[in-house]
Scaffold this motif. Structure first.
Motif, mmCIF file in Angstrom:
data_model
loop_
_atom_site.group_PDB
_atom_site.id
_atom_site.type_symbol
_atom_site.label_atom_id
_atom_site.label_comp_id
_atom_site.label_asym_id
_atom_site.label_seq_id
_atom_site.Cartn_x
_atom_site.Cartn_y
_atom_site.Cartn_z
ATOM 1 N N ASP A 38 0.904 -1.402 0.291
ATOM 2 C CA ASP A 38 -0.011 -0.324 0.193
ATOM 3 C C ASP A 38 0.999 0.855 -0.031
ATOM 4 O OD1 ASP A 38 -1.791 2.262 0.843
ATOM 5 O OD2 ASP A 38 -2.975 0.300 1.893
ATOM 6 N N PRO A 39 0.052 2.713 -0.817
ATOM 7 C CA PRO A 39 0.803 3.132 -1.224
ATOM 8 C C PRO A 39 1.745 4.508 0.054
ATOM 9 C CG PRO A 39 -0.885 3.721 -2.206
ATOM 10 C CD PRO A 39 -0.165 2.416 -2.045
ATOM 11 N N VAL A 40 0.663 4.091 1.171
ATOM 12 C CA VAL A 40 0.732 4.840 2.413
ATOM 13 C C VAL A 40 1.783 3.849 3.124
ATOM 14 C CG1 VAL A 40 -0.844 5.180 4.562
ATOM 15 C CG2 VAL A 40 -1.882 5.254 2.409
ATOM 16 N N LEU A 41 2.248 3.616 2.993
ATOM 17 C CA LEU A 41 2.925 2.678 4.112
ATOM 18 C C LEU A 41 4.008 3.074 3.630
ATOM 19 C CD1 LEU A 41 2.600 -1.290 4.096
ATOM 20 C CD2 LEU A 41 1.639 0.051 5.959
ATOM 21 N N LYS A 42 4.671 3.654 2.386
ATOM 22 C CA LYS A 42 5.558 4.412 2.520
ATOM 23 C C LYS A 42 5.436 5.699 2.882
ATOM 24 C CE LYS A 42 8.488 5.922 -1.604
ATOM 25 N NZ LYS A 42 9.167 5.983 -2.988
ATOM 26 N N GLU A 43 4.730 6.405 2.860
ATOM 27 C CA GLU A 43 4.656 7.392 3.778
ATOM 28 C C GLU A 43 5.351 7.297 5.343
ATOM 29 O OE1 GLU A 43 1.154 9.346 3.117
ATOM 30 O OE2 GLU A 43 1.108 9.142 0.734
ATOM 31 N N VAL A 44 4.581 6.482 6.367
ATOM 32 C CA VAL A 44 4.883 6.638 7.837
ATOM 33 C C VAL A 44 5.980 5.420 7.651
ATOM 34 C CG1 VAL A 44 2.512 6.953 8.015
ATOM 35 C CG2 VAL A 44 2.998 3.595 7.325
ATOM 36 N N GLY A 45 6.398 4.921 6.310
ATOM 37 C CA GLY A 45 8.470 3.905 6.981
ATOM 38 C C GLY A 45 8.309 2.893 7.173
ATOM 39 N N VAL A 46 6.531 2.573 7.047
ATOM 40 C CA VAL A 46 6.852 1.118 7.162
ATOM 41 C C VAL A 46 7.773 0.327 5.768
ATOM 42 C CG1 VAL A 46 5.289 -1.146 7.113
ATOM 43 C CG2 VAL A 46 4.623 0.640 8.143
ATOM 44 N N THR A 47 7.501 0.817 4.764
ATOM 45 C CA THR A 47 7.803 -0.201 3.270
ATOM 46 C C THR A 47 9.409 -0.460 3.893
ATOM 47 O OG1 THR A 47 5.989 0.844 1.959
ATOM 48 C CG2 THR A 47 8.186 -0.033 1.242
ATOM 49 N N GLU A 48 9.666 0.798 4.254
ATOM 50 C CA GLU A 48 11.665 1.372 4.117
ATOM 51 C C GLU A 48 12.181 -0.017 5.390
ATOM 52 O OE1 GLU A 48 14.921 3.815 6.131
ATOM 53 O OE2 GLU A 48 13.107 4.634 5.493
ATOM 54 N N LYS A 49 11.329 -0.475 6.531
ATOM 55 C CA LYS A 49 11.446 -1.381 7.258
ATOM 56 C C LYS A 49 11.584 -2.851 6.617
ATOM 57 C CE LYS A 49 9.925 0.867 11.250
ATOM 58 N NZ LYS A 49 8.731 1.262 12.651
ATOM 59 N N ILE A 50 10.174 -2.968 5.799
ATOM 60 C CA ILE A 50 10.112 -4.437 5.187
ATOM 61 C C ILE A 50 11.147 -4.004 4.174
ATOM 62 C CG2 ILE A 50 8.882 -5.030 3.355
ATOM 63 C CD1 ILE A 50 6.395 -4.123 4.323
ATOM 64 N N THR A 51 12.113 -3.568 3.548
ATOM 65 C CA THR A 51 13.012 -3.135 2.501
ATOM 66 C C THR A 51 14.594 -3.575 2.841
ATOM 67 O OG1 THR A 51 12.995 -1.208 2.240
ATOM 68 C CG2 THR A 51 11.865 -2.532 0.851
ATOM 69 N N PRO A 177 1.323 -6.638 15.161
ATOM 70 C CA PRO A 177 0.643 -5.454 16.156
ATOM 71 C C PRO A 177 1.063 -3.839 16.142
ATOM 72 C CG PRO A 177 0.792 -6.760 17.926
ATOM 73 C CD PRO A 177 1.878 -7.194 16.770
ATOM 74 N N ASN A 178 2.408 -3.425 15.531
ATOM 75 C CA ASN A 178 2.537 -2.638 15.759
ATOM 76 C C ASN A 178 2.829 -1.624 14.634
ATOM 77 O OD1 ASN A 178 4.222 -2.340 18.431
ATOM 78 N ND2 ASN A 178 6.074 -2.819 17.033
ATOM 79 N N LEU A 179 2.188 -2.071 13.321
ATOM 80 C CA LEU A 179 1.687 -1.746 11.924
ATOM 81 C C LEU A 179 0.126 -0.925 11.848
ATOM 82 C CD1 LEU A 179 2.397 -4.604 9.627
ATOM 83 C CD2 LEU A 179 3.561 -2.261 10.119
ATOM 84 N N THR A 180 -0.279 -1.052 13.285
ATOM 85 C CA THR A 180 -1.588 -0.060 13.654
ATOM 86 C C THR A 180 -1.363 0.761 13.662
ATOM 87 O OG1 THR A 180 -2.099 -1.205 15.533
ATOM 88 C CG2 THR A 180 -3.372 -2.248 14.652
ATOM 89 N N VAL A 181 -0.197 1.136 14.191
ATOM 90 C CA VAL A 181 -0.527 2.821 14.596
ATOM 91 C C VAL A 181 0.007 3.628 13.294
ATOM 92 C CG1 VAL A 181 1.368 2.374 16.371
ATOM 93 C CG2 VAL A 181 2.394 2.615 14.433
ATOM 94 N N THR A 182 -0.424 2.852 11.898
ATOM 95 C CA THR A 182 0.172 3.853 11.041
ATOM 96 C C THR A 182 -1.314 4.455 10.314
ATOM 97 O OG1 THR A 182 -0.486 1.874 9.069
ATOM 98 C CG2 THR A 182 1.624 2.555 9.937
ATOM 99 N N LEU A 183 -2.789 4.060 11.693
ATOM 100 C CA LEU A 183 -3.765 3.623 10.921
ATOM 101 C C LEU A 183 -4.435 5.311 12.150
ATOM 102 C CD1 LEU A 183 -5.375 0.530 10.580
ATOM 103 C CD2 LEU A 183 -4.716 1.683 9.047
ATOM 104 N N SER A 184 -5.418 6.236 11.672
ATOM 105 C CA SER A 184 -5.983 6.976 12.426
ATOM 106 C C SER A 184 -6.874 6.553 13.315
ATOM 107 C CB SER A 184 -7.291 8.415 11.289
ATOM 108 O OG SER A 184 -7.765 6.830 10.992
ATOM 109 N N GLU A 185 -7.615 7.344 14.439
ATOM 110 C CA GLU A 185 -8.125 6.468 15.892
ATOM 111 C C GLU A 185 -10.087 6.299 15.389
ATOM 112 O OE1 GLU A 185 -10.489 7.891 19.816
ATOM 113 O OE2 GLU A 185 -9.400 9.134 18.656
ATOM 114 N N LYS A 186 -10.372 6.764 13.885
ATOM 115 C CA LYS A 186 -11.008 6.485 13.013
ATOM 116 C C LYS A 186 -11.572 4.965 12.216
ATOM 117 C CE LYS A 186 -13.440 10.639 13.042
ATOM 118 N NZ LYS A 186 -14.772 11.464 12.115
ATOM 119 N N GLN A 187 -10.202 4.924 11.841
ATOM 120 C CA GLN A 187 -9.751 3.405 11.133
ATOM 121 C C GLN A 187 -9.366 2.022 12.060
ATOM 122 O OE1 GLN A 187 -6.077 5.402 9.095
ATOM 123 N NE2 GLN A 187 -6.863 5.461 7.172
#
Length: 383
Positions: A38-51, A177-187
C-alpha cells in the motif's frame, strides 16, 4: 451445525516486531520477490522497514504500489505483467484488504496460462502451481486470507467477482501489532467494528461449526477486553495487540464458516462506489443483528456473553438488544456515520449493489435463506 473440513495453509506469526524477521522467513521460499505494498506505508516508513529486512538477508525484490481504491482487475493485470517479466520466486503483500487481494491474484495466476479476465469468468482454480505468498495485514483482519477465494473488482463493470485460487496459496501470514500505529483513530474504530461483524456473522452463518464457533467466541472475548477503557486492570496485553489477535481469530472464523450479509453487501458497495468496506459493515451490523434476533437470539446472546460477561441482562432478547446498542454506541463514540445515506450514496445505487451481492455464491451461507430482495431490505433499514 455444518460439518467441518479443516485445512489451514499458512503459518501464522503474530507478535510485536515480527516484521523485522520477514527476510528470515522469506528465504524459505526463494530469494527474488515482488513486494506489493500500500503506498500509504511508504509515507509512514513501514515500506522501508520491510525492504530493510529483505536487503539485510540478501533478497532481491522490486516494489509495486500502483494500487487503486479497490482490488481491481486492471491493477492485477498490470502487476501480473511485471511479475512474469521478472521471473520472481514469490510475492510479498503488505497492506489492507485491497493490497492482499491483488497480491493473492498475482501469486495465483503468475504461472498460469490464462489472464485475469479468464480467471474472472472461471469457476475453477488454475491448474498450474501458485507462487509462494507472504501476507502482512496492516489492518488485522481479512475474511478471505485463509481461504481459496479472492474478491476482485471487475474493472470493466465495477462489479465484485470471486476468483478461485489454488489451495495453500498463502504460505505465511505475519501479524505485527505495531503496524496499526499507521492508522487514525477512526480507521482503527471502523476496523474494530468490522472485526466484530466478522465474528458475529461467522457465528450466525449456516456454515458455522465447532471450530469457527471457538474462533468467533475468542475473537469476541478479546474485543471485549479491548473495548474496556480500563482494560489494563484486567489484562496486561496492549490494546493494539488485543485488536490484532481478535482480527486474526475473526478471520479464521470467517474462513472456516462464512461472512454474512453486512460483509457481503460491503464487498459489492465497495466495488461499485469505492466506499470504505469497514465503514459499511459498521453501519449495517446492528441491522443484521436485529434481523437475526428473531430466529438466532440464543446464539447472539451467547456471543454477547463473551464480549460482556458481567452484563446485567439475563434473557436472550435482552442480550441481543445489548449487542445492537453496543454496536451503535461504538459508531457514536467514534463520530462515524450511522446511516448509508451519510456516505453520499443513493438508494438507486444501493439497489444495484444489492443485486450484485445476491448473485455471489456466498449468498447460500447467510444466517437464513436470503435473496437480493432480502439484502435490499437490510439496505433500506440502514439507509
Amino acid at each position: 451445525m455444518a460439518d467441518l473440513t479443516f485445512r489451514i495453509s499458512p503459518n501464522i506469526v503474530l507478535g510485536a516486531y515480527t516484521l523485522s524477521r520477514l527476510g528470515q522467513f522469506a528465504l524459505s521460499w526463494g530469494s527474488k520477490y515482488m513486494l506489493i505494498a500500500d503506498p500509504v506505508l511508504k509515507e509512514v516508513g513501514v515500506t522501508e522497514k520491510i525492504t530493510a529486512s529483505l536487503t539485510d538477508r540478501g533478497i532481491s525484490f522490486f516494489v509495486f504500489d500502483a494500487l487503486t481504491e479497490t482490488a481491481e482487475s486492471k491493477t492485477v493485470d498490470q502487476a501480473l505483467a511485471l511479475a512474469r517479466q521478472a521471473h520472481i520466486h514469490g510475492v510479498i503483500a503488505a497492506g489492507g484488504g485491497k493490497t492482499l487481494h491483488v497480491a493473492r491474484a498475482v501469486a495465483s495466476l503468475c504461472n498460469a496460462k490464462t489472464d485475469i479476465y479468464d480467471a474472472l469468468e472461471s469457476d475453477t482454480a488454475p491448474k498450474e502451481p501458485a507462487l509462494p505468498l507472504i501476507c502482512i495485514p496492516t489492518t488485522s483482519r481479512d475474511p478471505f486470507l485463509f481461504t481459496d477465494t479472492i474478491p476482485l473488482t471487475d474493472s470493466r463493470s465495477s462489479r465484485i467477482a470471486l476468483v478461485k485460487a489454488q489451495t495453500g496459496l498463502c504460505k505465511l501470514a505475519l501479524f505485527d501489532p505495531n503496524l496499526t500505529v499507521t492508522l487514525s483513530e477512526k480507521q482503527i474504530g471502523s476496523m474494530t467494528q468490522e472485526v466484530l461483524c466478522l465474528a458475529v456473522e461467522a457465528y450466525l452463518s449456516q456454515r458455522a461449526n465447532f471450530f469457527s464457533d471457538m474462533m468467533s467466541e475468542k475473537a469476541a472475548e478479546l474485543l471485549g477486553f479491548a473495548f474496556e477503557e480500563n482494560h489494563s486492570l484486567t489484562v496486561t496485553t496492549p490494546q493494539n495487540e488485543l485488536l490484532v489477535q481478535s482480527g486474526c481469530m475473526a478471520s479464521l472464523a470467517a474462513a472456516t464458516s462464512s461472512i454474512g450479509p453486512a460483509s457481503l453487501l460491503a464487498l459489492s458497495i465497495n466495488a461499485r462506489y469505492k466506499v470504505s468496506r469497514a465503514l459499511i459493515t459498521a453501519i449495517l451490523l446492528p441491522h443484521v443483528i436485529e434481523d437475526c434476533a428473531a430466529f438466532k437470539a440464543e446464539r447472539i446472546a451467547r456471543i454477547m456473553e463473551h464480549i460482556r460477561p458481567d452484563s446485567d441482562s439475563t434473557t436472550n432478547d435482552a442480550r441481543s438488544a445489548d449487542l445492537v446498542e453496543m454496536a451503535r454506541q461504538q459508531l457514536a463514540k467514534l463520530n462515524l456515520p450511522a446511516r448509508l445515506k451519510d456516505l453520499s450514496l443513493s438508494i438507486e445505487q444501493l439497489t444495484l449493489a444489492a443485486e450484485d451481492a445476491g448473485q455471489l455464491a456466498l449468498i447460500s451461507a447467510m444466517p437464513r435463506s436470503m435473496t437480493s430482495d432480502d439484502l435490499f431490505g437490510l439496505v433500506k433499514k440502514a439507509f
